[in-house]
Write a protein that holds these residues in place. Structure first.
Motif, PDB file in Angstrom:
ATOM      1  N   ILE A 184      65.433  24.402  37.067  1.00  0.00           N
ATOM      2  CA  ILE A 184      65.443  23.972  35.670  1.00  0.00           C
ATOM      3  C   ILE A 184      66.821  23.476  35.265  1.00  0.00           C
ATOM      4  O   ILE A 184      67.830  24.121  35.530  1.00  0.00           O
ATOM      5  CB  ILE A 184      65.006  25.128  34.754  1.00  0.00           C
ATOM      6  CG1 ILE A 184      63.554  25.515  35.094  1.00  0.00           C
ATOM      7  CG2 ILE A 184      65.142  24.754  33.292  1.00  0.00           C
ATOM      8  CD1 ILE A 184      63.056  26.724  34.333  1.00  0.00           C
ATOM      9  N   VAL A 185      66.846  22.288  34.644  1.00  0.00           N
ATOM     10  CA  VAL A 185      68.089  21.686  34.178  1.00  0.00           C
ATOM     11  C   VAL A 185      68.064  21.661  32.656  1.00  0.00           C
ATOM     12  O   VAL A 185      67.145  21.109  32.048  1.00  0.00           O
ATOM     13  CB  VAL A 185      68.263  20.254  34.715  1.00  0.00           C
ATOM     14  CG1 VAL A 185      69.577  19.660  34.215  1.00  0.00           C
ATOM     15  CG2 VAL A 185      68.230  20.254  36.239  1.00  0.00           C
ATOM     16  N   LEU A 186      69.068  22.268  32.037  1.00  0.00           N
ATOM     17  CA  LEU A 186      69.162  22.331  30.581  1.00  0.00           C
ATOM     18  C   LEU A 186      70.234  21.386  30.080  1.00  0.00           C
ATOM     19  O   LEU A 186      71.177  21.043  30.799  1.00  0.00           O
ATOM     20  CB  LEU A 186      69.497  23.755  30.129  1.00  0.00           C
ATOM     21  CG  LEU A 186      68.555  24.871  30.569  1.00  0.00           C
ATOM     22  CD1 LEU A 186      69.087  26.204  30.065  1.00  0.00           C
ATOM     23  CD2 LEU A 186      67.150  24.635  30.062  1.00  0.00           C
ATOM     24  N   GLU A 187      70.109  20.979  28.839  1.00  0.00           N
ATOM     25  CA  GLU A 187      71.157  20.206  28.207  1.00  0.00           C
ATOM     26  C   GLU A 187      72.412  21.068  28.026  1.00  0.00           C
ATOM     27  O   GLU A 187      72.333  22.290  27.976  1.00  0.00           O
ATOM     28  CB  GLU A 187      70.685  19.685  26.847  1.00  0.00           C
ATOM     29  CG  GLU A 187      69.709  18.515  26.937  1.00  0.00           C
ATOM     30  CD  GLU A 187      70.368  17.285  27.541  1.00  0.00           C
ATOM     31  OE1 GLU A 187      71.251  16.681  26.877  1.00  0.00           O
ATOM     32  OE2 GLU A 187      70.012  16.934  28.673  1.00  0.00           O
ATOM     33  N   GLU A 188      73.561  20.413  27.891  1.00  0.00           N
ATOM     34  CA  GLU A 188      74.829  21.130  27.846  1.00  0.00           C
ATOM     35  C   GLU A 188      74.918  22.120  26.685  1.00  0.00           C
ATOM     36  O   GLU A 188      75.557  23.161  26.787  1.00  0.00           O
ATOM     37  CB  GLU A 188      75.993  20.132  27.739  1.00  0.00           C
ATOM     38  CG  GLU A 188      76.176  19.263  28.977  1.00  0.00           C
ATOM     39  CD  GLU A 188      76.664  20.054  30.189  1.00  0.00           C
ATOM     40  OE1 GLU A 188      77.174  21.179  29.998  1.00  0.00           O
ATOM     41  OE2 GLU A 188      76.539  19.550  31.317  1.00  0.00           O
ATOM     42  N   ASP A 189      74.256  21.798  25.543  1.00  0.00           N
ATOM     43  CA  ASP A 189      74.380  22.675  24.381  1.00  0.00           C
ATOM     44  C   ASP A 189      73.283  23.735  24.307  1.00  0.00           C
ATOM     45  O   ASP A 189      73.186  24.467  23.326  1.00  0.00           O
ATOM     46  CB  ASP A 189      74.380  21.854  23.082  1.00  0.00           C
ATOM     47  CG  ASP A 189      73.094  21.048  22.898  1.00  0.00           C
ATOM     48  OD1 ASP A 189      72.302  20.969  23.858  1.00  0.00           O
ATOM     49  OD2 ASP A 189      72.897  20.498  21.798  1.00  0.00           O
ATOM     50  N   SER A 190      72.450  23.835  25.355  1.00  0.00           N
ATOM     51  CA  SER A 190      71.407  24.857  25.380  1.00  0.00           C
ATOM     52  C   SER A 190      72.023  26.228  25.644  1.00  0.00           C
ATOM     53  O   SER A 190      73.021  26.345  26.361  1.00  0.00           O
ATOM     54  CB  SER A 190      70.366  24.549  26.464  1.00  0.00           C
ATOM     55  OG  SER A 190      69.721  23.324  26.203  1.00  0.00           O
ATOM     56  N   VAL A 191      71.418  27.261  25.070  1.00  0.00           N
ATOM     57  CA  VAL A 191      71.917  28.627  25.230  1.00  0.00           C
ATOM     58  C   VAL A 191      70.781  29.525  25.686  1.00  0.00           C
ATOM     59  O   VAL A 191      69.731  29.589  25.047  1.00  0.00           O
ATOM     60  CB  VAL A 191      72.493  29.172  23.898  1.00  0.00           C
ATOM     61  CG1 VAL A 191      72.981  30.600  24.095  1.00  0.00           C
ATOM     62  CG2 VAL A 191      73.622  28.286  23.410  1.00  0.00           C
ATOM     63  N   LEU A 192      70.991  30.203  26.815  1.00  0.00           N
ATOM     64  CA  LEU A 192      69.995  31.141  27.326  1.00  0.00           C
ATOM     65  C   LEU A 192      70.173  32.491  26.647  1.00  0.00           C
ATOM     66  O   LEU A 192      71.279  33.012  26.574  1.00  0.00           O
ATOM     67  CB  LEU A 192      70.138  31.318  28.837  1.00  0.00           C
ATOM     68  CG  LEU A 192      69.612  30.208  29.744  1.00  0.00           C
ATOM     69  CD1 LEU A 192      70.059  30.479  31.175  1.00  0.00           C
ATOM     70  CD2 LEU A 192      68.100  30.114  29.689  1.00  0.00           C
ATOM     71  N   THR A 193      69.088  33.074  26.160  1.00  0.00           N
ATOM     72  CA  THR A 193      69.158  34.425  25.603  1.00  0.00           C
ATOM     73  C   THR A 193      69.293  35.416  26.757  1.00  0.00           C
ATOM     74  O   THR A 193      68.938  35.098  27.898  1.00  0.00           O
ATOM     75  CB  THR A 193      67.897  34.758  24.791  1.00  0.00           C
ATOM     76  OG1 THR A 193      66.765  34.747  25.678  1.00  0.00           O
ATOM     77  CG2 THR A 193      67.686  33.745  23.672  1.00  0.00           C
TER      78      THR A 193
END
Length: 223
Positions: free
Chosen positions: A20-29
């Motif tokens: 999984i690739v997330l955008e730079e401003d994504s935050v994982l809980t």
């Protein structure tokens, strides 16, 4: 502000691939990070791998955020999405994320609940013989989180939380058993319980607790 990726969102994304690739401003809980390790998911932001499990040759999921929320999701295994099948997968993921991330209340509004109107009722889910009272004062009809009051009169309540909860002890001694720990809280104390917790609420005497839960429509996510 970045998009928070919860465990529920991550679980749905993992159905389509474990890279999984997330955008730079994504935050994982924190719960999402734990789930990633449990399921063996590799998560990256751009070129940086933040949670790795050496997944090679498997389809992946890319989440693209915008100011208005999830803009698009594409499935990738190192090549661009070009065929109809992958386009259908993209639409399916968009639909899943739309359902998971949509607010509990479409039109939240400021609400004033007067204390004299609050009547705590016996909680029907309590075990036989246990004196547990509960009432919601805010729910998904007016907000994205719910709140209310609960009481325990020399009673215990085993419960599974499929939602996040914060408890504020108004009076008496409130006991929380969770994850092998026992918290004994008194008036003025605050407790936070993460989603996915198996707990036992109780009081050796009598206690009254104010609670807030998120999301407000948590019951919709119960199995």
């Amino acid at each position: 502000m970045g998009r928070f990726i919860s465990a529920a969102v991550l679980r749905d994304m993992a159905k389509l691939g474990k890279n999984i690739v997330l955008e730079e401003d994504s935050v994982l809980t924190p719960s999402a990070k734990d789930l990633a390790k449990e399921l063996g998911i590799t998560i990256s932001k751009g070129r940086e791998e933040i949670i790795g499990h050496n997944v090679v040759g498997q389809a992946g999921v890319q989440l693209i955020n915008s100011e208005s929320g999830v803009k698009a999701v594409s499935v990738s295994s190192g090549t661009e999405v070009t065929n109809t099948k992958d386009t259908d997968l993209k639409k399916a993921v968009q639909k899943i994320l739309g359902e998971v991330l949509k607010p509990a209340c479409a039109n939240p509004k400021a609400t004033h609940v007067k204390g004299e109107t609050v009547v705590i009722q016996p909680f029907p889910e309590a075990p036989p013989g246990q004196k547990v009272g509960l009432v919601d004062v805010i729910d998904s009809r007016v907000g994205n989180l719910a709140s209310g009051f609960m009481t325990f009169d020399h009673s215990r309540l085993p419960w599974f939380l499929n939602y996040d909860e914060v408890d504020y002890v108004i009076e008496g001694e409130f006991v929380l058993e969770v994850g092998g720990q026992v918290f004994r809280a008194k008036a003025g104390d605050v407790l936070y319980i993460p989603k996915g917790s198996q707990v036992v609420f109780s009081s050796p005497t009598f206690c009254k607790v104010f609670y807030c839960t998120y999301p407000a429509n948590w019951a919709e996510f119960c199995d």
